[in-house]
Design a protein around this motif. Sequence first.
Motif, PDB file in Angstrom:
ATOM      1  N   TYR A  26      -3.902  -4.109   7.026  1.00  0.00           N
ATOM      2  CA  TYR A  26      -4.626  -2.840   6.889  1.00  0.00           C
ATOM      3  C   TYR A  26      -6.025  -3.038   7.457  1.00  0.00           C
ATOM      4  O   TYR A  26      -6.797  -3.839   6.935  1.00  0.00           O
ATOM      5  CB  TYR A  26      -4.678  -2.444   5.409  1.00  0.00           C
ATOM      6  N   SER A  45      -3.355   8.377   2.077  1.00  0.00           N
ATOM      7  CA  SER A  45      -4.496   8.821   1.267  1.00  0.00           C
ATOM      8  C   SER A  45      -5.441   9.607   2.172  1.00  0.00           C
ATOM      9  O   SER A  45      -5.369   9.514   3.407  1.00  0.00           O
ATOM     10  CB  SER A  45      -5.231   7.607   0.687  1.00  0.00           C
ATOM     11  N   LEU A  46      -6.336  10.359   1.589  1.00  0.00           N
ATOM     12  CA  LEU A  46      -7.304  11.143   2.372  1.00  0.00           C
ATOM     13  C   LEU A  46      -8.106  10.219   3.288  1.00  0.00           C
ATOM     14  O   LEU A  46      -8.295  10.519   4.469  1.00  0.00           O
ATOM     15  CB  LEU A  46      -8.237  11.929   1.434  1.00  0.00           C
ATOM     16  N   LYS A  47      -8.554   9.091   2.750  1.00  0.00           N
ATOM     17  CA  LYS A  47      -9.334   8.125   3.548  1.00  0.00           C
ATOM     18  C   LYS A  47      -8.536   7.672   4.766  1.00  0.00           C
ATOM     19  O   LYS A  47      -9.055   7.622   5.885  1.00  0.00           O
ATOM     20  CB  LYS A  47      -9.711   6.929   2.682  1.00  0.00           C
ATOM     21  N   ASP A  48      -7.247   7.336   4.566  1.00  0.00           N
ATOM     22  CA  ASP A  48      -6.417   6.863   5.668  1.00  0.00           C
ATOM     23  C   ASP A  48      -6.113   7.986   6.666  1.00  0.00           C
ATOM     24  O   ASP A  48      -6.025   7.731   7.867  1.00  0.00           O
ATOM     25  CB  ASP A  48      -5.127   6.237   5.142  1.00  0.00           C
ATOM     26  N   LYS A  49      -5.976   9.201   6.184  1.00  0.00           N
ATOM     27  CA  LYS A  49      -5.775  10.332   7.100  1.00  0.00           C
ATOM     28  C   LYS A  49      -7.008  10.520   7.984  1.00  0.00           C
ATOM     29  O   LYS A  49      -6.885  10.777   9.181  1.00  0.00           O
ATOM     30  CB  LYS A  49      -5.488  11.622   6.320  1.00  0.00           C
ATOM     31  N   ILE A  50      -8.181  10.373   7.393  1.00  0.00           N
ATOM     32  CA  ILE A  50      -9.428  10.507   8.164  1.00  0.00           C
ATOM     33  C   ILE A  50      -9.508   9.395   9.219  1.00  0.00           C
ATOM     34  O   ILE A  50      -9.840   9.652  10.382  1.00  0.00           O
ATOM     35  CB  ILE A  50     -10.657  10.499   7.225  1.00  0.00           C
ATOM     36  N   LEU A  51      -9.182   8.160   8.821  1.00  0.00           N
ATOM     37  CA  LEU A  51      -9.183   7.045   9.781  1.00  0.00           C
ATOM     38  C   LEU A  51      -8.206   7.301  10.921  1.00  0.00           C
ATOM     39  O   LEU A  51      -8.527   7.077  12.092  1.00  0.00           O
ATOM     40  CB  LEU A  51      -8.818   5.738   9.077  1.00  0.00           C
ATOM     41  N   LYS A  88       0.830  -1.202   0.000  1.00  0.00           N
ATOM     42  CA  LYS A  88       0.000   0.000   0.000  1.00  0.00           C
ATOM     43  C   LYS A  88       0.871   1.261   0.000  1.00  0.00           C
ATOM     44  O   LYS A  88       0.655   2.155  -0.779  1.00  0.00           O
ATOM     45  CB  LYS A  88      -0.947  -0.008   1.201  1.00  0.00           C
TER      46      LYS A  88
END
Length: 179
Positions: free
Chosen positions: A55, A123-129, A12
Amino acid sequence: MENKIAVIYKSKYGATKRYAGWIALKLDADLYEVSDIRRKDLKAYDTIIYGGPIYIGKIKGIKFIINNYEYIKDKKVSVFMVGMREFDEDYINSILENNIPKEVINNIKTFYFRGKMNYQELSLKDKILMTGLRVSISNKKQSDISNDEKMILEVIDKPIDYIDKKSIDILLNNVSSNG
């Protein structure tokens, strides 16, 4: 008799790819990203090594091994996982049990290597998580925060890299002693 080896990986953010590259180089093996190899290609190999990052509790790309297990079950199969957590046998066993059927787990060798994380590269998604995780950890009493949770709090401010080339030695020795 030569032991023909395939190292297959899914990565990833690059840590798993790095480990896979080192393993392939040391074993003089063919290296494939999981999307670049097909079931028919597996026939040519005596040993299959698969690597994937952990992940959100899942080993990315492990379905390739599971879906092709009938075709490779008579080969030497190893799986390495890459994660951020400190080695914890109970954690690793739960990841394996939740990702790989028991009959497959019982017939393969598994290994765990530590990875890296750079919040800026996520990624944006992972930053949000990660932000959500950080908020939930921040709400805990300081004495209840684990070392892994402390690492999550720190990674947003500074990249963390636990990748260690020496950690592949146990896998290399296992393949060599059985090959």
